[in-house]
Design a protein around this motif. Structure first.
Motif, PDB file in Angstrom:
ATOM      1  N   PHE A 169       2.382  18.490   6.048  1.00 44.26           N
ATOM      2  CA  PHE A 169       3.813  18.247   5.974  1.00 44.26           C
ATOM      3  C   PHE A 169       4.128  17.467   4.692  1.00 44.26           C
ATOM      4  N   ILE A 170       5.030  18.014   3.894  1.00 42.87           N
ATOM      5  CA  ILE A 170       5.441  17.383   2.644  1.00 42.87           C
ATOM      6  C   ILE A 170       6.720  16.600   2.893  1.00 42.87           C
ATOM      7  N   GLN A 171       6.719  15.351   2.530  1.00 46.10           N
ATOM      8  CA  GLN A 171       7.862  14.476   2.787  1.00 46.10           C
ATOM      9  C   GLN A 171       8.083  13.576   1.573  1.00 46.10           C
ATOM     10  N   GLY A 172       9.277  13.037   1.437  1.00 50.36           N
ATOM     11  CA  GLY A 172       9.556  12.078   0.379  1.00 50.36           C
ATOM     12  C   GLY A 172      10.011  12.674  -0.933  1.00 50.36           C
ATOM     13  N   GLU A 173      10.107  14.001  -1.009  1.00 52.71           N
ATOM     14  CA  GLU A 173      10.496  14.634  -2.268  1.00 52.71           C
ATOM     15  C   GLU A 173      11.899  14.216  -2.694  1.00 52.71           C
TER      16      GLU A 173
ATOM     17  N   SER B 203       3.545   6.591  -5.284  1.00 52.00           N
ATOM     18  CA  SER B 203       4.063   7.734  -4.533  1.00 52.00           C
ATOM     19  C   SER B 203       3.818   7.431  -3.062  1.00 52.00           C
ATOM     20  N   GLY B 204       4.000   8.405  -2.187  1.00 52.59           N
ATOM     21  CA  GLY B 204       3.796   8.161  -0.765  1.00 52.59           C
ATOM     22  C   GLY B 204       4.804   7.175  -0.194  1.00 52.59           C
ATOM     23  N   ASN B 205       4.425   6.545   0.896  1.00 57.11           N
ATOM     24  CA  ASN B 205       5.318   5.614   1.597  1.00 57.11           C
ATOM     25  C   ASN B 205       4.709   4.222   1.582  1.00 57.11           C
TER      26      ASN B 205
ATOM     27  N   VAL C  93       0.842  -1.197   0.000  1.00 58.30           N
ATOM     28  CA  VAL C  93       0.000   0.000   0.000  1.00 58.30           C
ATOM     29  C   VAL C  93       0.876   1.245   0.000  1.00 58.30           C
ATOM     30  N   ASP C  94       0.508   2.214  -0.840  1.00 56.55           N
ATOM     31  CA  ASP C  94       1.177   3.515  -0.846  1.00 56.55           C
ATOM     32  C   ASP C  94       0.413   4.452   0.084  1.00 56.55           C
ATOM     33  N   ALA C  95       1.014   4.790   1.218  1.00 57.43           N
ATOM     34  CA  ALA C  95       0.343   5.576   2.253  1.00 57.43           C
ATOM     35  C   ALA C  95       0.704   7.047   2.170  1.00 57.43           C
ATOM     36  N   PHE C  96      -0.203   7.872   2.685  1.00 64.29           N
ATOM     37  CA  PHE C  96      -0.097   9.328   2.661  1.00 64.29           C
ATOM     38  C   PHE C  96      -0.036   9.848   1.227  1.00 64.29           C
TER      39      PHE C  96
ATOM     40  N   GLU D  20      12.750   7.353   5.103  1.00 69.08           N
ATOM     41  CA  GLU D  20      11.338   7.050   4.847  1.00 69.08           C
ATOM     42  C   GLU D  20      10.679   8.236   4.162  1.00 69.08           C
ATOM     43  N   SER D  21       9.741   7.926   3.253  1.00 70.92           N
ATOM     44  CA  SER D  21       9.103   8.994   2.479  1.00 70.92           C
ATOM     45  C   SER D  21       7.869   9.575   3.154  1.00 70.92           C
ATOM     46  N   ALA D  22       7.375   8.952   4.221  1.00 70.53           N
ATOM     47  CA  ALA D  22       6.263   9.528   4.999  1.00 70.53           C
ATOM     48  C   ALA D  22       6.233   8.870   6.365  1.00 70.53           C
ATOM     49  N   THR D  23       6.103   9.669   7.413  1.00 68.96           N
ATOM     50  CA  THR D  23       6.111   9.151   8.781  1.00 68.96           C
ATOM     51  C   THR D  23       5.058   9.883   9.605  1.00 68.96           C
ATOM     52  N   GLY D  24       3.968   9.184   9.922  1.00 72.38           N
ATOM     53  CA  GLY D  24       2.892   9.816  10.674  1.00 72.38           C
ATOM     54  C   GLY D  24       3.289  10.181  12.087  1.00 72.38           C
ATOM     55  N   THR D  25       3.934   9.245  12.803  1.00 72.84           N
ATOM     56  CA  THR D  25       4.283   9.504  14.199  1.00 72.84           C
ATOM     57  C   THR D  25       5.291  10.649  14.311  1.00 72.84           C
ATOM     58  N   ALA D  26       6.271  10.696  13.403  1.00 73.54           N
ATOM     59  CA  ALA D  26       7.278  11.760  13.467  1.00 73.54           C
ATOM     60  C   ALA D  26       6.659  13.120  13.172  1.00 73.54           C
ATOM     61  N   ASN D  27       5.721  13.178  12.234  1.00 73.11           N
ATOM     62  CA  ASN D  27       5.072  14.457  11.953  1.00 73.11           C
ATOM     63  C   ASN D  27       4.081  14.845  13.039  1.00 73.11           C
ATOM     64  N   GLY D  28       3.549  13.849  13.749  1.00 72.74           N
ATOM     65  CA  GLY D  28       2.783  14.165  14.951  1.00 72.74           C
ATOM     66  C   GLY D  28       3.671  14.796  16.002  1.00 72.74           C
ATOM     67  N   ALA D  29       4.879  14.249  16.179  1.00 69.07           N
ATOM     68  CA  ALA D  29       5.840  14.825  17.120  1.00 69.07           C
ATOM     69  C   ALA D  29       6.265  16.219  16.680  1.00 69.07           C
ATOM     70  N   LEU D  30       6.453  16.400  15.372  1.00 66.36           N
ATOM     71  CA  LEU D  30       6.841  17.715  14.859  1.00 66.36           C
ATOM     72  C   LEU D  30       5.726  18.736  15.086  1.00 66.36           C
ATOM     73  N   THR D  31       4.480  18.294  14.975  1.00 60.47           N
ATOM     74  CA  THR D  31       3.350  19.183  15.259  1.00 60.47           C
ATOM     75  C   THR D  31       3.431  19.710  16.683  1.00 60.47           C
ATOM     76  N   TYR D  32       3.725  18.825  17.639  1.00 58.59           N
ATOM     77  CA  TYR D  32       3.845  19.254  19.042  1.00 58.59           C
ATOM     78  C   TYR D  32       5.051  20.171  19.222  1.00 58.59           C
ATOM     79  N   TYR D  33       6.163  19.830  18.605  1.00 58.44           N
ATOM     80  CA  TYR D  33       7.377  20.657  18.669  1.00 58.44           C
ATOM     81  C   TYR D  33       7.073  22.077  18.183  1.00 58.44           C
ATOM     82  N   LEU D  34       6.427  22.201  17.032  1.00 59.40           N
ATOM     83  CA  LEU D  34       6.141  23.521  16.469  1.00 59.40           C
ATOM     84  C   LEU D  34       5.092  24.265  17.291  1.00 59.40           C
ATOM     85  N   TYR D  35       4.185  23.531  17.906  1.00 56.40           N
ATOM     86  CA  TYR D  35       3.209  24.152  18.810  1.00 56.40           C
ATOM     87  C   TYR D  35       3.919  24.750  20.019  1.00 56.40           C
ATOM     88  N   LYS D  36       4.877  24.013  20.582  1.00 56.18           N
ATOM     89  CA  LYS D  36       5.608  24.510  21.746  1.00 56.18           C
ATOM     90  C   LYS D  36       6.422  25.758  21.408  1.00 56.18           C
TER      91      LYS D  36
END
Length: 289
Positions: A248-252, A15-17, A6-9, A220-236
C-alpha cells in the motif's frame, strides 16, 4: 530516557511517517500520562511511542498523540522496533508486545519489522445518510465511489472507515472538512477515515490517504493498523488472496511517500494479518531534567 524521531515505513530519511520513540530504562516506570501526552505534543508527531522492556523477549508500548493516548499505532511500533534493532538492544527474531489493544507478536528482520494485528472485525457498512456525509466531507459525491465497493468500518486494533474512491484524481483531489469528519468519527466510534483507490499497476495493491482529525491528526503519511484493516476489507471483497504480499502506497499527497506491506492468512473462519515495513531514525535527543 532516549528520545528518537523516526521515519517509518520507509528506508529513506525524510520520507515515510514520522513517529517519536522514547526508550525507557528497564528499571523505570512509565511516566505519568500527562507527561507522556505533553512530550508527544512537544514532539508534534501524530504519535509518540513509549517503549519499556518487561521480559527477556517482551516489551510494552504505550502510544500518545498530542491530544490523548491511543490503543495501538502501527507506524510507531515499526519505528520502535527498528530503533531497538539498530541500537543493538535486540537481535533478529520474534518478540512479544503488550499494548492496550492486546498482546501482539513482532518479528524483527534485517530489512523489515513485521507486527501482528489484533483479530480483524468487520463493523458493518455505512448507511446511505452517513455515506453521503462522508463523501461530501471530502468534496466528493456518490459518483466517486466504485459501484462494487462500499464504505465500511473495519478494526484491526483501531477502527477506521474504509472509504473507496474510483480514481487517483479523486484520491489526490479530496479536501477534508475536519469538523464534519470529527462529528462523523465520533458518531460511528472510529478513529478516522482511510481513503483508498485500487492501483492499476503491479507496483501496489492500492494508493491511500488517512485522516484522523478527531485525534488532532489532519492527515497521516503511513498507517499500519488502517492498512491492516484495508487488507481484511479487500479480502472480504475477494480482491486480496491469502498468503500473498500486499503493498500500500501512502503519503504521496503529503510529499512523504510510504510503503506499507501486509500479509493475510486464513484457516477456516480464523483470519490473521501482519503488517510490515522498515524505518530509519533521523534524530536522537536527550531530555533536559
Amino acid at each position: 530516557m532516549e528520545i528518537f524521531v523516526v521515519d517509518a515505513f520507509s528506508s529513506i530519511r525524510f520520507s515515510g511517517n514520522q513517529a517519536g520513540v522514547v526508550i525507557l530504562n528497564r528499571d523505570m516506570d512509565f511516566p505519568d500520562d500527562e507527561f507522556m501526552r505533553s512530550l508527544a505534543a512537544e514532539l508534534k508527531h501524530s504519535e509518540t511511542a513509549f517503549v519499556k522492556q518487561i521480559g527477556e523477549r517482551e516489551y510494552k508500548i504505550r502510544y500518545f498523540t498530542p491530544a490523548s493516548e491511543v490503543e495501538l499505532c502501527g507506524h510507531a511500533t515499526i519505528a520502535s522496533f527498528c530503533v531497538l534493532r539498530d541500537k543493538k538492544h535486540i537481535e533478529y527474531g520474534g518478540y512479544a508486545l503488550s499494548t492496550l489493544a492486546g498482546e501482539l507478536e513482532v518479528e524483527v528482520g534485517a530489512d523489515s519489522i513485521w507486527m501482528g494485528m489484533a483479530g480483524p472485525v468487520d463493523m458493518g457498512e455505512l448507511d446511505e445518510i452517513d455515506t453521503e456525509t462522508l463523501y461530501r466531507a471530502y468534496g466528493l459525491t456518490g459518483a466517486d465511489c466504485p459501484r462494487d465497493l462500499r464504505p465500511r468500518r473495519v478494526c484491526t486494533g483501531i477502527s477506521d472507515i474504509m472509504m473507496p474512491v474510483k480514481s487517483i484524481a479523486a484520491l489526490n483531489g479530496a479536501v477534508q472538512n475536519e469538523e464534519t469528519v470529527k462529528e462523523l468519527s465520533h458518531k460511528l466510534g472510529v478513529v478516522g477515515v482511510h481513503m483508498f483507490c485500487l492501483s492499476e499497476c503491479e507496483e501496489a495493491t492500492a494508493h491511500c490517504r488517512n485522516f484522523a482529525p478527531l485525534f488532532g491528526i489532519s492527515e497521516e503519511s503511513a498507517t499500519g493498523t488502517a492498512n491492516g484493516a484495508l487488507t481484511y476489507y479487500l479480502y472480504k471483497f475477494g480482491i486480496i488472496k491469502t498468503d500473498e504480499m500486499n503493498s500500500f502506497i501512502q503519503g504521496e499527497a503529503m510529499g512523504r511517500r510510504s510503503v506499507v506491506l501486509t500479509r493475510l492468512q486464513a484457516d477456516g473462519e480464523s483470519v490473521s494479518i501482519t503488517v510490515g515495513g522498515n524505518a530509519v531514525a533521523t534524530l536522537c535527543v536527550s531530555l533536559e531534567c
